[in-house]
Write a protein that holds these residues in place. Sequence first.
Motif, PDB file in Angstrom:
ATOM      1  N   ALA A 235       0.846  -1.198   0.000  1.00  0.00           N
ATOM      2  CA  ALA A 235       0.000   0.000   0.000  1.00  0.00           C
ATOM      3  C   ALA A 235       0.879   1.246   0.000  1.00  0.00           C
ATOM      4  N   ASN A 236       0.437   2.228  -0.770  1.00  0.00           N
ATOM      5  CA  ASN A 236       1.148   3.516  -0.879  1.00  0.00           C
ATOM      6  C   ASN A 236       2.504   3.406  -1.575  1.00  0.00           C
ATOM      7  N   SER A 237       2.743   2.311  -2.307  1.00  0.00           N
ATOM      8  CA  SER A 237       3.982   2.222  -3.100  1.00  0.00           C
ATOM      9  C   SER A 237       3.931   3.264  -4.203  1.00  0.00           C
ATOM     10  N   MET A 238       5.042   3.965  -4.381  1.00  0.00           N
ATOM     11  CA  MET A 238       5.099   4.992  -5.413  1.00  0.00           C
ATOM     12  C   MET A 238       6.173   4.637  -6.420  1.00  0.00           C
ATOM     13  N   PHE A 239       6.040   5.119  -7.613  1.00  0.00           N
ATOM     14  CA  PHE A 239       7.032   4.875  -8.638  1.00  0.00           C
ATOM     15  C   PHE A 239       7.253   6.141  -9.451  1.00  0.00           C
ATOM     16  N   ASN A 240       8.447   6.224 -10.011  1.00  0.00           N
ATOM     17  CA  ASN A 240       8.816   7.297 -10.927  1.00  0.00           C
ATOM     18  C   ASN A 240       9.490   6.689 -12.132  1.00  0.00           C
ATOM     19  N   TYR A 241       9.329   7.353 -13.235  1.00  0.00           N
ATOM     20  CA  TYR A 241       9.931   6.841 -14.471  1.00  0.00           C
ATOM     21  C   TYR A 241      10.376   8.018 -15.318  1.00  0.00           C
ATOM     22  N   THR A 242      11.535   7.871 -15.947  1.00  0.00           N
ATOM     23  CA  THR A 242      11.997   8.834 -16.939  1.00  0.00           C
ATOM     24  C   THR A 242      12.545   8.074 -18.126  1.00  0.00           C
ATOM     25  N   GLY A 243      12.131   8.443 -19.306  1.00  0.00           N
ATOM     26  CA  GLY A 243      12.632   7.799 -20.520  1.00  0.00           C
ATOM     27  C   GLY A 243      12.894   8.840 -21.581  1.00  0.00           C
ATOM     28  N   THR A 244      13.853   8.586 -22.435  1.00  0.00           N
ATOM     29  CA  THR A 244      14.162   9.530 -23.514  1.00  0.00           C
ATOM     30  C   THR A 244      14.320   8.784 -24.824  1.00  0.00           C
ATOM     31  N   VAL A 245      14.058   9.510 -25.898  1.00  0.00           N
ATOM     32  CA  VAL A 245      14.265   8.954 -27.238  1.00  0.00           C
ATOM     33  C   VAL A 245      14.539  10.110 -28.184  1.00  0.00           C
ATOM     34  N   ASN A 246      15.378   9.856 -29.181  1.00  0.00           N
ATOM     35  CA  ASN A 246      15.629  10.877 -30.201  1.00  0.00           C
ATOM     36  C   ASN A 246      14.579  10.770 -31.298  1.00  0.00           C
ATOM     37  N   VAL A 247      14.087  11.929 -31.713  1.00  0.00           N
ATOM     38  CA  VAL A 247      13.113  11.957 -32.803  1.00  0.00           C
ATOM     39  C   VAL A 247      13.768  11.417 -34.061  1.00  0.00           C
ATOM     40  N   GLN A 248      13.091  10.484 -34.737  1.00  0.00           N
ATOM     41  CA  GLN A 248      13.658   9.901 -35.950  1.00  0.00           C
ATOM     42  C   GLN A 248      13.250  10.717 -37.161  1.00  0.00           C
ATOM     43  N   SER A 249      14.003  10.578 -38.196  1.00  0.00           N
ATOM     44  CA  SER A 249      13.845  11.464 -39.358  1.00  0.00           C
ATOM     45  C   SER A 249      12.476  11.331 -40.021  1.00  0.00           C
ATOM     46  N   ASN A 250      11.863  10.147 -39.881  1.00  0.00           N
ATOM     47  CA  ASN A 250      10.578   9.966 -40.558  1.00  0.00           C
ATOM     48  C   ASN A 250       9.389  10.198 -39.620  1.00  0.00           C
ATOM     49  N   TRP A 251       9.632  10.825 -38.460  1.00  0.00           N
ATOM     50  CA  TRP A 251       8.531  11.189 -37.576  1.00  0.00           C
ATOM     51  C   TRP A 251       8.148  12.650 -37.809  1.00  0.00           C
ATOM     52  N   ASN A 252       6.876  12.966 -37.652  1.00  0.00           N
ATOM     53  CA  ASN A 252       6.418  14.357 -37.716  1.00  0.00           C
ATOM     54  C   ASN A 252       6.193  14.825 -36.278  1.00  0.00           C
ATOM     55  N   LYS A 253       7.094  15.691 -35.796  1.00  0.00           N
ATOM     56  CA  LYS A 253       7.063  16.124 -34.396  1.00  0.00           C
ATOM     57  C   LYS A 253       5.731  16.739 -34.010  1.00  0.00           C
ATOM     58  N   ASP A 254       5.075  17.411 -34.976  1.00  0.00           N
ATOM     59  CA  ASP A 254       3.831  18.102 -34.655  1.00  0.00           C
ATOM     60  C   ASP A 254       2.674  17.129 -34.415  1.00  0.00           C
ATOM     61  N   ASN A 255       2.839  15.909 -34.844  1.00  0.00           N
ATOM     62  CA  ASN A 255       1.740  14.934 -34.742  1.00  0.00           C
ATOM     63  C   ASN A 255       1.999  13.841 -33.707  1.00  0.00           C
ATOM     64  N   LEU A 256       2.999  14.064 -32.862  1.00  0.00           N
ATOM     65  CA  LEU A 256       3.368  13.010 -31.920  1.00  0.00           C
ATOM     66  C   LEU A 256       2.647  13.140 -30.586  1.00  0.00           C
ATOM     67  N   SER A 257       2.349  12.021 -29.970  1.00  0.00           N
ATOM     68  CA  SER A 257       1.871  11.984 -28.596  1.00  0.00           C
ATOM     69  C   SER A 257       2.517  10.784 -27.919  1.00  0.00           C
ATOM     70  N   VAL A 258       2.395  10.769 -26.599  1.00  0.00           N
ATOM     71  CA  VAL A 258       3.055   9.715 -25.824  1.00  0.00           C
ATOM     72  C   VAL A 258       2.009   9.019 -24.965  1.00  0.00           C
ATOM     73  N   ALA A 259       1.995   7.718 -24.995  1.00  0.00           N
ATOM     74  CA  ALA A 259       1.111   6.926 -24.126  1.00  0.00           C
ATOM     75  C   ALA A 259       1.983   6.159 -23.156  1.00  0.00           C
ATOM     76  N   VAL A 260       1.699   6.319 -21.878  1.00  0.00           N
ATOM     77  CA  VAL A 260       2.474   5.639 -20.842  1.00  0.00           C
ATOM     78  C   VAL A 260       1.568   4.611 -20.176  1.00  0.00           C
ATOM     79  N   LEU A 261       1.963   3.358 -20.244  1.00  0.00           N
ATOM     80  CA  LEU A 261       1.124   2.260 -19.748  1.00  0.00           C
ATOM     81  C   LEU A 261       1.775   1.626 -18.525  1.00  0.00           C
TER      82      LEU A 261
END
Lengths: 280, 560
Positions: A235-261
């Motif tokens: 009970a009351n266990s907490m977690f933190n997460y940090t992740g990074t990734v470089n945008v790839q050339s064939n991605w459109n930055k304006d259309n990106l979103s992130v889902a964290v599961l």
Amino acid sequence: MKTKIIASALLLFGFGAWVWTACDKIPEDETRISSDLPEWQGKTVVLEDFTGVGCTNCPNAAEIAHGLQTLMGDKLIVVELHGQTETVTASLVGPQADGDPDLRNAAAAVYSTYWKVAGLPCGLINRQQAPGEVLSRARWRSTAIGVYGEAPVATIEATASLSGSTITVEAKGSFPQAYQSKGEIRVLTMILEDGFSVTQIVSGTATPGYIHNHVLRHVIDEAWGVKVLDANPAANSMFNYTGTVNVQSNWNKDNLSVAVLLCDNDTKEILNAAKVKLNQ
Amino acid sequence: MKKTISAVLAGLLFAAAGTAYGQSKFEEVMSKGVLSGNIQIDAQIYQKDSAIGAQDVPEKFRSNSYAYLQYTNGRFSMGARFEGYFKPMLGYDARYDGAGIPYYFARFSGNMIDVTAGNFYEQFGSGMLLRAYQDWNIGLDNSIFGARAIVTPTAGITIKGVVGTQRHFWEKQGLIRGIDADLSFNDFIKPMRDWETRIRIGGSFVSKYQESENIDFTVGENNYRLNLPQNVGAAGGRLSLESHGFTFSGEYDWKANDPTAENGYIYKNGQALLLNAGYSMRGFGILLSAKSVDNMGFRSDRGEEGNYGMINYMPALTRQHTYSVASFYPYACQPNGEVGFQADIYYKIKRGTALGGKYGTDIKLNASVATALNEKPVDGETMHEMGTQGYKAGLFAVSDSIYFVDANIEIAHKFNKHFKATLMYMYQQYNQAVVEGHGDFIKAHIVVGDFTYMFLKKHALRLEVQYMNTKQDDGDWLMGTLEYTFAPQWFVSVADLWNVGNPDPAKRLHYYYVSAAYVHDALRIALSYGRIREGIMCAGGVCRTLPASNGLMLTITSTF
């Protein structure tokens, strides 16, 4: 001989009557019952749509997903998975016209193989389905509504920012009560992209200009996420997460979103989730 | 697994009971029994071949294995079949992965009653209400696990009752009940026994049970949930007549409301009518068939689509071609709705005539067509909307939407004791979008030449040339096969399938293939190597996809 025939006739009549009465005839005006959405208790629904640009029934499945999005709003995350496997071949998921972007993704192929996807379209709702039991599109809505009304076992919130060409995702959450999980608790972070205009097979016809949204482009770290807590968090266990990734050339930055599961790594079930548009 | 262990324990108990019965008596009884069976092993080593789209297979080696054993002693028999998929070969559903004994039974066949407990295969009439069968070529096995009784009170009357669940890979699903009665008048009415005219009638009832579930949907602003029937019943009747070379058979089947994923969850009743009429005499035969199918998909799980969970079977009214190029575009029955017709004519030009030659000439003409069902809206409803009647349609309501056309002629002639030839021409139309879910409306002309020359005793050389001309899909194909047979034990062959007319010159690929087989009594071992084109494989109108592959293949079969 007469006795045998009479006995057989009685047997036939008796068994036949039993079989025949085993038939429910639904009156024409009773085929539908009104149904309301249950009260949302804080658990985000995640619909993963195994789909393909060469799949003729997939646009119909996308309409169902869209309808659910309208119904549930930001309490539903839709993810399109374009995964090529030995069963889901290139003719179903590969580009249908020269110059079309290739929506196939290696992580999507991993999930498709794990859940034994034999044909398209099909889906998962919060990954509550066992391998081989992916849901036909007719079952998405009722299953999603069921999960919508479930009480969550954990909370999660996330932010995502873009600095230069690096996306940084931060997530945190907790388990208010002790939770009996089957495996360790992991965070799985997906990069999704909207707005792909491609040629899609719709009812057997190649249709240019069809728009695909929420397409899985990348999973940060590994396909099944990274550990944030041991199994059976207290009970009351907490977690933190940090992740990074470089945008790839064939991605459109304006259309990106992130889902964290947030997932149970043994059953793969998604316990809760959050989605954020990049730089919001 | 638990049920498999129970079956094994039951067998052991039976053996133990025999021991208790008396060793010598037990041995005497058991010695009268016969052990029989068969095995089949299909295996392939895969190699990646990007040119044809053959993927890398991580395991490199996969196999499907089957071993069946049956013990028969007088009226009693029992059997079991082991299956192992390590992993399932490409094109077979991944849910088969694993090994076990999914099929086992015990059976007693008495004079008047025949009872089976365990797994069994069964068919009522044409199969349009119930057909439990297996076909490994298409990876299908929908055996029923339960009980079956066949009662024959007198010659000519057969009553069958079945109840059980359906095999679904390594699990079971649904609950199926059925009864069938078959009356052969000539066999049970004494005065009719010597008649030339033979009359037979039959009838069936089949019902399935599946627990209700929540299927929710939206129409406009309104949210609904379907009121699902848990029991779905179907019934049918059939008649067959034979007289002086003429035959006629007909079967009509009807199914009550059965909203499923396959039909879009509509509540329309289903119906099907199958008619066959023919005449045959020495040297000539004609068979005409017609079929109308309307919403007759019948599955043990309402949410299932594809090849699995089927309780019934829709017969295909198309010729099953054996030549490779002729079977590139095989038709798969559309249980939601189709109308089909087929005509088959066989004629043998007599030997001793100019065209018949010394041995006669066989001519086969075949034509088949399948169209969509002409559907009309129900008053006040949107067509195919969930939770409604869906549409209305009459029997044989032909639509102008063509699904499939096949017209072919085949001529076979033996010139002398060394040389024979078969020539075939075929015209085909194939609605790929309907049958496969994507693609063109294909029109193709196909010609085949099959020549066999026998030299020396038991040695034969066969040359087969096939050519397809089409402007759609991958364009023209040319195939050549050379096969050498040393009867009865050996044959070797080499073949090349060339996509000579692909619109993209870079894709005008060769699919080379070599194979050899050894046959000794009931043992057959076949080894082959080469490329296999992506396509579909069908048996009787039920199809599975076949991914492209390249590698070494081994097949071993034996019966004992």
